[in-house]
Each structure stands twice: as C-alpha cells, then as structure tokens.
Write a protein that holds these residues in place. Structure first.
Motif, PDB file in Angstrom:
ATOM      1  N   ALA A   1       0.833  -1.206   0.000  1.00  0.00           N
ATOM      2  CA  ALA A   1       0.000   0.000   0.000  1.00  0.00           C
ATOM      3  C   ALA A   1       0.865   1.253   0.000  1.00  0.00           C
ATOM      4  N   GLN A   2       1.897   1.258   0.820  1.00  0.00           N
ATOM      5  CA  GLN A   2       2.781   2.427   0.908  1.00  0.00           C
ATOM      6  C   GLN A   2       3.429   2.726  -0.430  1.00  0.00           C
ATOM      7  N   TYR A   3       3.976   1.701  -1.077  1.00  0.00           N
ATOM      8  CA  TYR A   3       4.684   1.928  -2.336  1.00  0.00           C
ATOM      9  C   TYR A   3       3.720   2.178  -3.498  1.00  0.00           C
TER      10      TYR A   3
ATOM     11  N   ARG B   1       5.232   6.517   5.407  1.00  0.00           N
ATOM     12  CA  ARG B   1       4.640   6.083   6.672  1.00  0.00           C
ATOM     13  C   ARG B   1       4.986   6.998   7.840  1.00  0.00           C
ATOM     14  N   VAL B   2       6.134   7.633   7.783  1.00  0.00           N
ATOM     15  CA  VAL B   2       6.584   8.476   8.885  1.00  0.00           C
ATOM     16  C   VAL B   2       5.724   9.732   8.997  1.00  0.00           C
TER      17      VAL B   2
ATOM     18  N   ALA C   1      -2.520   9.665   5.734  1.00  0.00           N
ATOM     19  CA  ALA C   1      -2.947   8.387   6.310  1.00  0.00           C
ATOM     20  C   ALA C   1      -3.905   7.628   5.394  1.00  0.00           C
ATOM     21  N   ASP C   2      -4.783   8.339   4.698  1.00  0.00           N
ATOM     22  CA  ASP C   2      -5.712   7.659   3.796  1.00  0.00           C
ATOM     23  C   ASP C   2      -4.983   6.926   2.680  1.00  0.00           C
TER      24      ASP C   2
ATOM     25  N   PRO D   1      -4.443  -0.089   3.097  1.00  0.00           N
ATOM     26  CA  PRO D   1      -4.258  -1.191   2.146  1.00  0.00           C
ATOM     27  C   PRO D   1      -5.519  -1.541   1.372  1.00  0.00           C
ATOM     28  N   TRP D   2      -6.631  -0.855   1.640  1.00  0.00           N
ATOM     29  CA  TRP D   2      -7.861  -1.097   0.894  1.00  0.00           C
ATOM     30  C   TRP D   2      -8.091  -0.038  -0.176  1.00  0.00           C
ATOM     31  N   GLN D   3      -7.091   0.812  -0.443  1.00  0.00           N
ATOM     32  CA  GLN D   3      -7.181   1.696  -1.607  1.00  0.00           C
ATOM     33  C   GLN D   3      -7.400   0.794  -2.822  1.00  0.00           C
TER      34      GLN D   3
END
Length: 107
Positions: free
Chosen positions: A29-31, A37-38, A43-44, A48-50
């Motif tokens: 999700a981050q990538y 993340r920092v 936050a949205d 991981p459900w994007q």
C-alpha cells in the motif's frame, strides 16, 4: 516477499523461479500510493484497501493459482481475509473475480 507494485505485476515471472510468494500488504500500500509512513498526513493513502492495492493482491493471487504455488498474505489484510474471501494461502483456491470487500468494522 512481494511489497512493491512492480513485483506484484510481474508475479508470474517471480513464481516461475520460487516455491511461493508472500504479499506484504502494508508495504505494498505504501509503495503503490507513494506515501511516507513516517508522515502522518497522508494516512488515507496508507490504507491497504485503496482500490489499486486489492487489484495488485488479486493479480498476484491469480498468478499463484496459475502456477499452482502458494501465495500468502501478510500485514493488515491478514487480520480480515478468510479462505472464502479469495485472498489467503491456498494455491488450490480458484482465482477470485474481485478483491475481498473492505471490512466495515473492527477486525
């Protein structure tokens, strides 16, 4: 561990070389969303459900099913996916037609 979109998109090629793959949904999700993340601001985007993230998980699961190799799920998805949801650990489960639904309440 598949944690970047490029690896998820090329899961078929990776599975040709390995015995199994594990998807790190939090890092994926981050990538996928290019979010840090920092920094708490986006936050949205770390969710991981994007819509793009489940698409990558499903593509990887389908590659695993085609290769008859296990695809495991790690991260936030692990707390909400079940064998009937289409994501998880069985290489014999048919490839889902759509990603599992985002949970509506606490896990």
């Amino acid at each position: 561990m598949l944690e970047v979109p490029a690896a998820a998109l090329r899961a078929s090629s990776i599975l040709a070389e390995v015995d199994f793959v594990s998807i790190g949904t939090n890092d994926l999700a981050q990538y996928t969303m290019a979010a840090d993340r920092v920094s708490g601001e986006p936050a949205d985007l770390l969710d991981p459900w994007q819509p793009a993230v489940p698409d990558l998980v499903v593509a990887t699961a389908c590659a695993g099913a085609a290769a008859r190799k296990p695809v495991e799920v790690c991260g936030e998805w692990l707390s909400v996916t079940t064998p009937s949801s289409g994501a998880g650990r069985s290489p014999r489960r048919p490839c889902p037609h759509r990603p599992p639904h985002r949970p509506t309440g606490p896990p």
